[in-house]
Design a protein around this motif. Structure first.
Motif, PDB file in Angstrom:
ATOM      1  N   THR A  48      31.699  58.160  -9.995  1.00  0.00           N
ATOM      2  CA  THR A  48      33.276  56.669  -9.423  1.00  0.00           C
ATOM      3  C   THR A  48      32.659  55.702  -9.653  1.00  0.00           C
ATOM      4  N   HIS A  49      31.573  55.276  -9.084  1.00  0.00           N
ATOM      5  CA  HIS A  49      30.579  54.577  -9.073  1.00  0.00           C
ATOM      6  C   HIS A  49      29.541  54.450 -10.066  1.00  0.00           C
ATOM      7  N   ALA A  50      29.499  54.026 -11.607  1.00  0.00           N
ATOM      8  CA  ALA A  50      28.726  55.283 -12.347  1.00  0.00           C
ATOM      9  C   ALA A  50      27.296  53.997 -12.339  1.00  0.00           C
ATOM     10  N   ASN A  51      26.709  52.922 -11.057  1.00  0.00           N
ATOM     11  CA  ASN A  51      25.621  52.463 -10.615  1.00  0.00           C
ATOM     12  C   ASN A  51      24.903  53.331  -9.994  1.00  0.00           C
ATOM     13  N   GLU A  52      25.486  54.003  -9.528  1.00  0.00           N
ATOM     14  CA  GLU A  52      25.841  55.097  -7.898  1.00  0.00           C
ATOM     15  C   GLU A  52      24.933  56.779  -9.172  1.00  0.00           C
ATOM     16  N   PRO A  53      23.337  56.784  -9.372  1.00  0.00           N
ATOM     17  CA  PRO A  53      23.249  57.982  -9.839  1.00  0.00           C
ATOM     18  C   PRO A  53      22.599  59.186  -9.748  1.00  0.00           C
ATOM     19  N   LEU A  96      30.286  61.831  -4.747  1.00  0.00           N
ATOM     20  CA  LEU A  96      29.770  61.840  -4.808  1.00  0.00           C
ATOM     21  C   LEU A  96      29.028  59.865  -5.096  1.00  0.00           C
ATOM     22  N   HIS A  97      27.889  59.686  -4.052  1.00  0.00           N
ATOM     23  CA  HIS A  97      27.567  58.207  -3.853  1.00  0.00           C
ATOM     24  C   HIS A  97      26.510  57.651  -3.659  1.00  0.00           C
ATOM     25  N   GLY A  98      26.420  56.511  -3.814  1.00  0.00           N
ATOM     26  CA  GLY A  98      25.192  55.494  -3.191  1.00  0.00           C
ATOM     27  C   GLY A  98      25.578  54.497  -2.272  1.00  0.00           C
ATOM     28  N   ALA A  99      24.774  53.663  -1.443  1.00  0.00           N
ATOM     29  CA  ALA A  99      24.435  52.961  -0.536  1.00  0.00           C
ATOM     30  C   ALA A  99      23.382  52.079  -0.481  1.00  0.00           C
ATOM     31  N   LEU A 117      30.105  61.542   0.264  1.00  0.00           N
ATOM     32  CA  LEU A 117      28.719  61.409   0.890  1.00  0.00           C
ATOM     33  C   LEU A 117      27.982  59.772   0.384  1.00  0.00           C
ATOM     34  N   GLU A 118      27.763  59.313   1.098  1.00  0.00           N
ATOM     35  CA  GLU A 118      26.236  58.350   1.022  1.00  0.00           C
ATOM     36  C   GLU A 118      25.454  58.579   0.791  1.00  0.00           C
ATOM     37  N   ALA A 119      24.624  58.326   0.340  1.00  0.00           N
ATOM     38  CA  ALA A 119      23.061  58.512  -0.064  1.00  0.00           C
ATOM     39  C   ALA A 119      22.620  56.856   0.054  1.00  0.00           C
ATOM     40  N   ASN A 125      27.922  51.319 -14.726  1.00  0.00           N
ATOM     41  CA  ASN A 125      28.182  49.753 -13.480  1.00  0.00           C
ATOM     42  C   ASN A 125      29.072  50.422 -12.508  1.00  0.00           C
ATOM     43  N   ARG A 126      29.397  50.030 -11.557  1.00  0.00           N
ATOM     44  CA  ARG A 126      30.564  49.975 -10.103  1.00  0.00           C
ATOM     45  C   ARG A 126      32.336  50.302 -10.729  1.00  0.00           C
ATOM     46  N   ASP A 127      32.069  49.164 -11.983  1.00  0.00           N
ATOM     47  CA  ASP A 127      33.826  48.963 -12.187  1.00  0.00           C
ATOM     48  C   ASP A 127      33.732  49.999 -13.617  1.00  0.00           C
TER      49      ASP A 127
HETATM   50 ZN    ZN Z   1      30.423  54.690  -4.408  1.00  0.00          ZN
END
Ligand code: ZN
Length: 387
Positions: free
Chosen positions: A82-87, A213-216, A279-281, A146-148
């Motif tokens: 969804t945010h492609a900079n959070e692999p 699924l995300h990363g933060a 989910l944020e990792a 990227n995020r966007d």
């Molecule tokens: Zn994200």
């Protein structure tokens, strides 16, 4: 040739020498495909445009993998990038696709949810264009997105993004952020079309649970957690407590704010019968006060500036010399996804989803991420999908 024309020719040549090689790198990145080896659990592959025909033929259309069990049961959607900079999310979803076997119910996986963002870059922040994950058969290369979404696919941006349908005012850039455009509309800007197609999929396929699924950042309070609205709260809490007790890692529950619109964990729950979870990792690479954004840092999560900030108690996660390596982040995602499905199945046995062969946290920490990817060169061609 006059000196004027000579100077002009030199300047044009210099301009081309600077712009063309840089542009070529971006062109190659946008057209670089990652081969995904569909594991034995994948029963069919469709497209998001099957649910939102406006996406057909655009760079925002993306592959949807179905993993259908022999026994009927419930349905779960797993989406990443969804945010492609959070692999970490992408890698967890691909591990599920390449290894998982579904015995009961159906798992739907959309690994490149914002496909346009996955072909976009962030050169201003010095992001690498690619990253490689070591495997026993060589390096597996991925695009760093990227995020966007790319402005090539959705342009121009407004001064302010007015969320549909809630009319909440959001930052202009959020019009290209596919986690602000839920629930979307069929004729809106491209990212609203993406989220609308996903909503249609959730409604038509009667999906019970959706996990995004995300990363933060480690300096952002909503990190290392499961974000859940009221209706998903009990399952999220049980999943959080169980992974803590059985697998020894933290992933606390954060309530989805009712008044903040456009997010998957809010709108999926409000506009369908699906229970959403996000989910944020922790991904140190995304923090601002760090050293250079290298591939090594992306993978191992080690940074001396974050270490000193951790000693000053400025981070929202424990942080030491070990950093926050990729295998931990991907492992957390795999385990929490499995636990959410297990808790849901316990609560709704007639809609149970049973899967196996998906590694958990300890497996990822022990074996690394690359261990779970199959060599496309040694795989049947009809099982390879370019994503
Ligand atoms: Zn994200």
């Amino acid at each position: 040739m006059s000196r004027f024309w000579l100077a002009r020719a030199v300047l044009i040549a210099l301009f081309c020498a600077l712009v063309i090689p840089g542009g070529l790198d971006l062109y190659r990145h946008r057209h670089f495909d990652v081969p995904v080896v569909a594991g034995p659990g994948v029963t069919r592959v469709g497209r998001l445009s099957d649910y939102g025909p406006g996406l057909k033929g655009t760079a925002a259309d993306t592959l949807v993998y179905f993993m259908e069990g022999k026994e009927p049961g419930g349905k779960a959607l797993l989406m990443s990038n969804t945010h492609a900079n959070e692999p970490e999310g992408l890698l967890a979803a691909l591990i599920v696709l390449e290894n998982g076997l579904v015995e009961k119910g159906t798992l739907i996986v959309v690994p490149q949810f914002n496909a346009s963002a996955s072909r976009n870059t962030k050169p201003g922040d010095g992001y690498p264009l690619y990253f490689d994950v070591p495997t026993s058969w060589g390096q597996k290369r991925f695009r760093m997105g990227n995020r966007d979404a790319s402005p090539l696919d959705q342009w121009p941006d407004p001064d302010v993004y007015i969320h549909y349908p809630e009319k909440q005012l959001l930052s202009y850039i959020d019009i290209r952020n596919s986690n602000r455009t839920w629930p979307g509309r069929p004729n809106g800007p491209r990212m609203e079309q993406v989220t609308f197609a996903a909503m249609e999929m959730l409604r038509k396929e009667k999906v019970d649970i959706a996990v995004d699924l995300h990363g933060a950042e480690t300096m952002f309070p909503v990190t290392n957690c499961i974000v859940a609205p009221e209706k998903s709260g009990r399952i999220a809490t049980m999943a959080s407590l169980t992974v803590k007790a059985r697998e020894g890692f933290d992933s606390h529950v954060e309530p989805s704010p009712a008044g903040f619109h456009g997010l998957s964990h809010r709108e999926i729950g409000d506009y369908s019968n699906t229970l959403p979870f996000l989910l944020e990792a922790p991904i140190p690479f995304l923090d601002q006060p760090t050293g250079p954004k290298t591939v090594k840092f992306l993978l191992d999560g080690k940074d001396p500036f974050l270490l000193s900030l951790a000693q000053k108690k400025k981070l929202f996660v424990p942080y030491d010399e070990a950093g926050w390596p990729l295998e931990k982040r991907v492992g957390q995602h795999c385990s929490v996804v499995l636990e959410i499905m297990r808790q849901f199945s316990k609560k709704s046995p007639d809609r149970a989803i049973a899967v196996r062969e998906i590694p958990r946290y300890a497996d990822l920490v022990r074996n690394g991420v690359g261990y779970y990817f199959h060599d496309p060169a040694g795989s049947a061609r009809d099982r390879i999908f370019l994503n």
